[in-house]
Design a protein around this motif. Structure first.
Motif, PDB file in Angstrom:
ATOM      1  N   LEU A 178       0.833  -1.204   0.000  1.00  0.00           N
ATOM      2  CA  LEU A 178       0.000   0.000   0.000  1.00  0.00           C
ATOM      3  C   LEU A 178       0.867   1.253   0.000  1.00  0.00           C
ATOM      4  O   LEU A 178       0.551   2.233  -0.693  1.00  0.00           O
ATOM      5  CB  LEU A 178      -0.922  -0.019   1.218  1.00  0.00           C
ATOM      6  N   SER A 179       1.958   1.235   0.756  1.00  0.00           N
ATOM      7  CA  SER A 179       2.864   2.384   0.793  1.00  0.00           C
ATOM      8  C   SER A 179       3.462   2.652  -0.578  1.00  0.00           C
ATOM      9  O   SER A 179       3.535   3.811  -1.025  1.00  0.00           O
ATOM     10  CB  SER A 179       3.993   2.135   1.803  1.00  0.00           C
ATOM     11  N   VAL A 180       3.879   1.604  -1.250  1.00  0.00           N
ATOM     12  CA  VAL A 180       4.468   1.754  -2.581  1.00  0.00           C
ATOM     13  C   VAL A 180       3.445   2.336  -3.557  1.00  0.00           C
ATOM     14  O   VAL A 180       3.751   3.231  -4.354  1.00  0.00           O
ATOM     15  CB  VAL A 180       4.994   0.400  -3.087  1.00  0.00           C
ATOM     16  N   PHE A 181       2.206   1.858  -3.478  1.00  0.00           N
ATOM     17  CA  PHE A 181       1.162   2.337  -4.385  1.00  0.00           C
ATOM     18  C   PHE A 181       0.859   3.812  -4.140  1.00  0.00           C
ATOM     19  O   PHE A 181       0.786   4.612  -5.089  1.00  0.00           O
ATOM     20  CB  PHE A 181      -0.105   1.500  -4.205  1.00  0.00           C
ATOM     21  N   LEU A 182       0.674   4.203  -2.886  1.00  0.00           N
ATOM     22  CA  LEU A 182       0.356   5.596  -2.579  1.00  0.00           C
ATOM     23  C   LEU A 182       1.504   6.525  -2.958  1.00  0.00           C
ATOM     24  O   LEU A 182       1.278   7.653  -3.414  1.00  0.00           O
ATOM     25  CB  LEU A 182       0.032   5.737  -1.089  1.00  0.00           C
ATOM     26  N   SER A 183       2.742   6.060  -2.771  1.00  0.00           N
ATOM     27  CA  SER A 183       3.901   6.868  -3.162  1.00  0.00           C
ATOM     28  C   SER A 183       3.941   7.064  -4.672  1.00  0.00           C
ATOM     29  O   SER A 183       4.283   8.156  -5.155  1.00  0.00           O
ATOM     30  CB  SER A 183       5.189   6.203  -2.689  1.00  0.00           C
ATOM     31  N   SER A 184       3.607   6.018  -5.419  1.00  0.00           N
ATOM     32  CA  SER A 184       3.616   6.119  -6.887  1.00  0.00           C
ATOM     33  C   SER A 184       2.565   7.100  -7.392  1.00  0.00           C
ATOM     34  O   SER A 184       2.708   7.669  -8.468  1.00  0.00           O
ATOM     35  CB  SER A 184       3.384   4.739  -7.513  1.00  0.00           C
ATOM     36  N   LYS A 185       1.501   7.329  -6.605  1.00  0.00           N
ATOM     37  CA  LYS A 185       0.435   8.266  -6.975  1.00  0.00           C
ATOM     38  C   LYS A 185       0.636   9.655  -6.357  1.00  0.00           C
ATOM     39  O   LYS A 185      -0.222  10.530  -6.523  1.00  0.00           O
ATOM     40  CB  LYS A 185      -0.920   7.709  -6.537  1.00  0.00           C
ATOM     41  N   GLU A 198       3.924  13.727  10.463  1.00  0.00           N
ATOM     42  CA  GLU A 198       4.676  14.064   9.255  1.00  0.00           C
ATOM     43  C   GLU A 198       4.391  13.022   8.183  1.00  0.00           C
ATOM     44  O   GLU A 198       4.295  11.827   8.488  1.00  0.00           O
ATOM     45  CB  GLU A 198       6.178  14.090   9.547  1.00  0.00           C
ATOM     46  N   PRO A 199       4.244  13.451   6.934  1.00  0.00           N
ATOM     47  CA  PRO A 199       4.001  12.477   5.859  1.00  0.00           C
ATOM     48  C   PRO A 199       5.127  11.452   5.768  1.00  0.00           C
ATOM     49  O   PRO A 199       6.303  11.787   5.953  1.00  0.00           O
ATOM     50  CB  PRO A 199       3.939  13.349   4.597  1.00  0.00           C
ATOM     51  N   SER A 200       4.748  10.220   5.530  1.00  0.00           N
ATOM     52  CA  SER A 200       5.741   9.144   5.398  1.00  0.00           C
ATOM     53  C   SER A 200       6.254   9.090   3.961  1.00  0.00           C
ATOM     54  O   SER A 200       5.600   9.546   3.026  1.00  0.00           O
ATOM     55  CB  SER A 200       5.118   7.804   5.784  1.00  0.00           C
ATOM     56  N   LYS A 201       7.436   8.518   3.825  1.00  0.00           N
ATOM     57  CA  LYS A 201       8.038   8.336   2.509  1.00  0.00           C
ATOM     58  C   LYS A 201       8.521   6.900   2.386  1.00  0.00           C
ATOM     59  O   LYS A 201       9.045   6.335   3.343  1.00  0.00           O
ATOM     60  CB  LYS A 201       9.203   9.305   2.298  1.00  0.00           C
ATOM     61  N   ILE A 202       8.355   6.347   1.204  1.00  0.00           N
ATOM     62  CA  ILE A 202       8.793   4.975   0.978  1.00  0.00           C
ATOM     63  C   ILE A 202      10.316   4.930   0.949  1.00  0.00           C
ATOM     64  O   ILE A 202      10.971   5.835   0.408  1.00  0.00           O
ATOM     65  CB  ILE A 202       8.209   4.423  -0.349  1.00  0.00           C
ATOM     66  N   LYS A 203      10.872   3.922   1.551  1.00  0.00           N
ATOM     67  CA  LYS A 203      12.323   3.787   1.550  1.00  0.00           C
ATOM     68  C   LYS A 203      12.805   3.365   0.170  1.00  0.00           C
ATOM     69  O   LYS A 203      12.102   2.639  -0.545  1.00  0.00           O
ATOM     70  CB  LYS A 203      12.757   2.757   2.590  1.00  0.00           C
ATOM     71  N   PRO A 204      13.995   3.789  -0.234  1.00  0.00           N
ATOM     72  CA  PRO A 204      14.545   3.347  -1.525  1.00  0.00           C
ATOM     73  C   PRO A 204      14.658   1.830  -1.583  1.00  0.00           C
ATOM     74  O   PRO A 204      14.699   1.148  -0.560  1.00  0.00           O
ATOM     75  CB  PRO A 204      15.927   4.009  -1.562  1.00  0.00           C
ATOM     76  N   LYS A 205      14.724   1.315  -2.792  1.00  0.00           N
ATOM     77  CA  LYS A 205      14.769  -0.139  -2.987  1.00  0.00           C
ATOM     78  C   LYS A 205      15.969  -0.765  -2.289  1.00  0.00           C
ATOM     79  O   LYS A 205      15.893  -1.903  -1.804  1.00  0.00           O
ATOM     80  CB  LYS A 205      14.791  -0.465  -4.476  1.00  0.00           C
ATOM     81  N   GLU A 206      17.084  -0.030  -2.245  1.00  0.00           N
ATOM     82  CA  GLU A 206      18.265  -0.571  -1.578  1.00  0.00           C
ATOM     83  C   GLU A 206      17.998  -0.803  -0.095  1.00  0.00           C
ATOM     84  O   GLU A 206      18.398  -1.830   0.467  1.00  0.00           O
ATOM     85  CB  GLU A 206      19.456   0.379  -1.744  1.00  0.00           C
ATOM     86  N   PHE A 207      17.291   0.136   0.539  1.00  0.00           N
ATOM     87  CA  PHE A 207      16.970  -0.010   1.956  1.00  0.00           C
ATOM     88  C   PHE A 207      15.950  -1.129   2.171  1.00  0.00           C
ATOM     89  O   PHE A 207      16.022  -1.860   3.161  1.00  0.00           O
ATOM     90  CB  PHE A 207      16.424   1.305   2.516  1.00  0.00           C
ATOM     91  N   GLN A 208      14.996  -1.238   1.260  1.00  0.00           N
ATOM     92  CA  GLN A 208      14.009  -2.306   1.393  1.00  0.00           C
ATOM     93  C   GLN A 208      14.674  -3.672   1.322  1.00  0.00           C
ATOM     94  O   GLN A 208      14.376  -4.567   2.119  1.00  0.00           O
ATOM     95  CB  GLN A 208      12.956  -2.173   0.298  1.00  0.00           C
TER      96      GLN A 208
END
Length: 330
Positions: free
Chosen positions: A67-74, A117-127
């Protein structure tokens, strides 16, 4: 997020999303996949104006990651909050349903909207780094269990080297050893893909007691040292910061760390402290000085844990490796 007029609280489970609009008091259930996410956005946009709301849900690991990835992409505003923070804000509740949980999450978001504070998705390297660390922990636990079983079997048998069960256990342990080594190699490769990560990793390794796993955990939990402003706030996050406990004139307890914290980080820092006491003359003298002052061993060890955190944040802030002045003078 002071100008929002509505909050969309979402209770995330493995297969479904329960969403509630706090003021409108509307509730709906969607599937936890891309199709359900699209339906969720359509349902919200039909009732609310653009940029007048934000989403809030609990951090449930892999279930909420999609869900986080989807909302970040939008480019939508969302807050991924700690489940414990939300739970402690609900007060006394006797009923528990997914619908009620989504409402309480929305209520929490509205109550604390000016502080969140709004959240941000971590970069793929961190994931990937987080998944590797989690998988390594699981393998290490499995290996410890197999070693304990092997030790018990060896005590029961007269010739364990020829027993088929012991052979299988030894083979399994060796296989896990190879998998752990492979994971650690991949972790080093990930660090090398980013200059900032590699630089900070090398700086952390200059601190006595800080090895590969603790360095990676520090980089991951601090988002490469941008999530926490100082070592004291991160110490509180780990659960090793001492807090005062007093009330009125009768209750006066010694300062002690709170039980809420990241247990994995606390364990790693304890192991780092034990290692540092053995290899670092300055920390060894510091530890024994605390004992001579009458401090309990665990309190003295906790002081060393905080010293290691302070050193770690210091080398990152300075951008130079740690130099043991006492050892240099010696």
């Amino acid at each position: 997020m002071k100008n929002v007029r509505e909050v969309v609280g979402i209770d995330v489970s493995k297969n479904t999303l329960d969403a509630t609009l706090y003021h409108v008091k509307q509730h709906a259930v969607f599937t936890n996949d891309d199709k359900g996410y699209a339906q969720l956005l359509s349902w919200v946009s039909d009732q609310l104006e653009v940029d007048s709301y934000f989403f809030i849900f609990e951090n449930t690991g892999n279930y909420s990651l999609k869900l986080s990835v989807f909302l970040s992409s939008k480019d939508l505003v969302y807050v991924e909050e700690s489940p414990m923070r939300i739970k402690r804000s609900t007060g006394l509740t006797r009923e528990k349903t997914d619908k009620l949980d989504s409402y309480m999450i929305a209520r929490y978001g509205w109550m604390y909207r000016e502080e969140l504070e709004p959240s941000k998705i971590k970069p793929k390297e961190f994931q990937e780094l987080g998944r590797l660390l989690s998988l390594r922990d699981q393998l290490v636990r499995d290996r410890s269990g197999l070693k304990s079983t092997l030790k018990e079997q060896m005590h029961l048998l007269s010739s364990p080297s020829t027993d088929s069960c012991c052979k299988l256990l030894v083979r399994s342990i060796k296989h896990i050893d190879k998998q752990v080594q492979h994971i650690e190699r991949r972790m080093k490769e990930l660090l090398e893909t980013d200059d900032s990560l590699q630089t900070n990793y090398n700086l952390l390794r200059s601190v006595k007691g800080v090895g590969l796993i603790l360095s990676c955990q520090l980089l991951y939990h601090t988002s490469n040292f941008v999530k926490f402003n100082n070592w004291r706030s991160f110490s509180s996050y780990c659960g090793i910061a001492p807090f005062e406990y007093s009330s009125g004139s009768s209750i006066r307890r010694r300062k002690q760390s709170h039980y809420i914290g990241d247990r994995k980080m606390k364990t790693l820092l304890s192991m780092a402290a034990v290692s540092a006491i053995q290899s670092d003359q300055e920390l060894r003298n510091y530890y024994h000085r605390k004992l001579e002052e009458g401090k309990h061993k665990m309190i003295a060890l906790n002081n060393v844990r905080n010293k290691i955190l302070a050193r770690s944040f210091a080398v990152i802030k300075r951008g130079t490796p740690f130099v043991n002045i006492a050892a240099t003078n010696y």
